[in-house]
Enzyme design. Structure first.
Site, mmCIF file in Angstrom:
data_model
loop_
_atom_site.group_PDB
_atom_site.id
_atom_site.type_symbol
_atom_site.label_atom_id
_atom_site.label_comp_id
_atom_site.label_asym_id
_atom_site.label_seq_id
_atom_site.Cartn_x
_atom_site.Cartn_y
_atom_site.Cartn_z
ATOM 1 N N GLY A 124 0.781 -1.225 0.000
ATOM 2 C CA GLY A 124 0.000 0.000 0.000
ATOM 3 C C GLY A 124 0.812 1.274 0.000
ATOM 4 N N ALA A 125 2.139 1.169 -0.119
ATOM 5 C CA ALA A 125 2.973 2.373 -0.110
ATOM 6 C C ALA A 125 3.091 3.002 -1.492
ATOM 7 C CB ALA A 125 4.365 2.047 0.428
ATOM 8 N N SER A 129 4.424 -3.281 -4.980
ATOM 9 C CA SER A 129 4.636 -4.624 -4.451
ATOM 10 C C SER A 129 3.960 -5.667 -5.329
ATOM 11 C CB SER A 129 4.125 -4.721 -3.010
ATOM 12 O OG SER A 129 2.759 -4.361 -2.929
ATOM 13 N N SER A 130 2.779 -5.368 -5.865
ATOM 14 C CA SER A 130 2.070 -6.354 -6.693
ATOM 15 C C SER A 130 2.814 -6.594 -8.003
ATOM 16 C CB SER A 130 0.637 -5.909 -6.960
ATOM 17 O OG SER A 130 0.602 -4.658 -7.622
ATOM 18 N N GLU A 162 -2.759 -8.811 -13.841
ATOM 19 C CA GLU A 162 -3.417 -7.912 -12.893
ATOM 20 C C GLU A 162 -4.751 -7.413 -13.457
ATOM 21 O OE1 GLU A 162 -2.249 -4.406 -9.752
ATOM 22 O OE2 GLU A 162 -0.737 -5.668 -10.673
ATOM 23 N N ASP A 174 4.345 0.242 -13.955
ATOM 24 C CA ASP A 174 4.917 -0.448 -12.794
ATOM 25 C C ASP A 174 5.637 -1.725 -13.209
ATOM 26 O OD1 ASP A 174 3.632 1.572 -11.496
ATOM 27 O OD2 ASP A 174 2.211 0.304 -10.427
#
Length: 390
Positions: A124-125, A129-130, A162, A174
């Site tokens: 969540g930063a 991460s995903s 995703e 990303d």
């Protein structure tokens, strides 16, 4: 935690075997400059971080896929011929989605594996991460299967996982940065065409400090859609001045000065101005970094944040306060929000001699002014996805 320690945790989890586990790593990412212009035909300038997700993987003979992580309690066990039949809503959907996309591209997972993940990216930063999980899974499984590993294609299949399996309508930036990062380089990327080049990012005695506001991000989807609609409206009006205009970011700032009177709605005009000037700032940043002019790059970072705050209006009090406090530290060359906005992170370029003071004073002043506790990550620019050791 180093790869050897993670490997040991893998063995504790899944047991000993005559087969030696393989280890892979994919970084997180930060966008250095170029916000909210990807969908307007502009360039972005992300970079891979030094920390990310480590994957330890070992083949099994029984046709079962087992997934576990040091970060999340949820685990999964799936038969090879049942991959993708069920979604759980847990983190395991990310690697399973990658397996689904691999199969659709002619690289099916046809044997069992134990997969064990250790993530250093705070969930969540806004540091991807995903995407890191997706890319390391795709790269690792292709390597284990003896297939070629085209990092552009790995980015695309990770994005598709995703979008299609997890159900998040993310763009390509990303996954692309995670898959194609290069140490001490940023990536100049045109998201539509995937045209890209590595740009030197020799920070020398300066460090990236990423400050997480820990502000829960609300309104992002609705405000994002609203901004896109406003940009579309601006594009349609500006075509009365330039009929062949495909994207806002095709205009140079000098051209916008000539045409902006066509935009009678001040809000729509502000949105277009941000897009056009931000794209110019990205290209100017490439020139500054190529010349190793970090001071100029910091100035452009500051201008980017001010535009996102005042013209595009996607910042928030917490981000603005963190950026204000960051700029008070003498060793800070530049500070800006990064990501979609309305919360998330700010990124600053800070002299190494001032990093300790930065974390202490910005943290204290941010907490005093907002009541929230910020988290800070000091890092450099690292490699994209890679195999470690064996």
């Amino acid at each position: 935690m180093d790869a050897r320690q993670i490997k040991q945790m893998f063995i504790q989890k899944f047991g000993e075997s005559t087969i030696e586990p393989s280890v892979f790593h994919a970084p997180g990412r930060v966008n250095l400059i170029g916000e909210h212009i990807d969908y307007n035909g502009g360039y972005v300038l992300p970079a891979a971080l030094e920390f990310g997700t480590t994957l330890v993987i070992r083949e099994r003979a029984d046709g079962v896929i087992r997934l576990a992580s040091t970060n999340m309690p949820e685990e999964a066990e799936i038969k090879v011929d049942e991959i993708g039949l069920n979604k759980t809503g847990q983190w395991t959907d990310y690697p399973v989605g990658v397996m689904v996309e691999l199969a659709e591209r002619g690289f099916p997972v046809s044997t069992g594996y134990d997969l064990f993940y250790h993530g250093e990216i705070p969930n969540g930063a806004g540091l991807s991460s995903s995407a890191s999980i997706e890319v390391v899974t795709g790269y690792g499984l292709l390597a284990m299967g003896g297939y070629d590993r085209d990092t552009v294609q790995i980015a695309l299949l990770s994005q598709a996982a995703e979008n299609n399996f997890v159900g998040v309508n993310c763009g390509i930036m990303d996954q692309f940065a995670v898959a194609n990062g290069k140490k001490d380089h940023a990536i100049l990327l045109m998201c539509d065409t995937l045209e890209y080049k590595h740009v030197p990012f020799q920070t020398g005695s300066y460090k990236l400090v990423i400050g997480n506001t820990n502000k829960r991000r609300g309104l992002v989807d609705s405000k994002y859609n609203e901004r896109r609609e406003q940009c579309t409206a601006a594009l349609e009006r500006l075509r009365s001045c330039k009929a062949d205009l495909s994207y806002l970011a095709e205009l140079r700032p000098s051209q916008f000065e000539d045409f902006k009177s066509a935009l009678t709605d001040e809000t729509v005009r502000n949105r277009a101005q941000h897009v056009i000037e931000e794209n110019a700032r990205v290209l100017a940043s490439v020139e500054a970094l190529t010349a190793n002019d970090l001071k100029e790059f910091g100035r452009l970072m500051n201008l980017s944040h001010d535009s996102l705050r005042d013209l595009y209006e996607v910042s928030c009090d917490e981000l603005d306060i963190m950026v204000e406090e960051a700029r008070k530290i003498p060793g800070t060359l530049g500070a800006r929000m990064t990501g979609a906005g309305f919360g998330g992170c700010a990124v600053s370029l800070v002299h190494e001699d001032d990093v300790e003071r930065f974390v202490r004073e910005v943290g204290e002043n941010y907490e005093t002014r907002t009541g929230l506790t910020g988290d800070f990550y000091v890092c450099g620019v690292g490699e994209g996805v890679e195999r470690l050791g064996n």
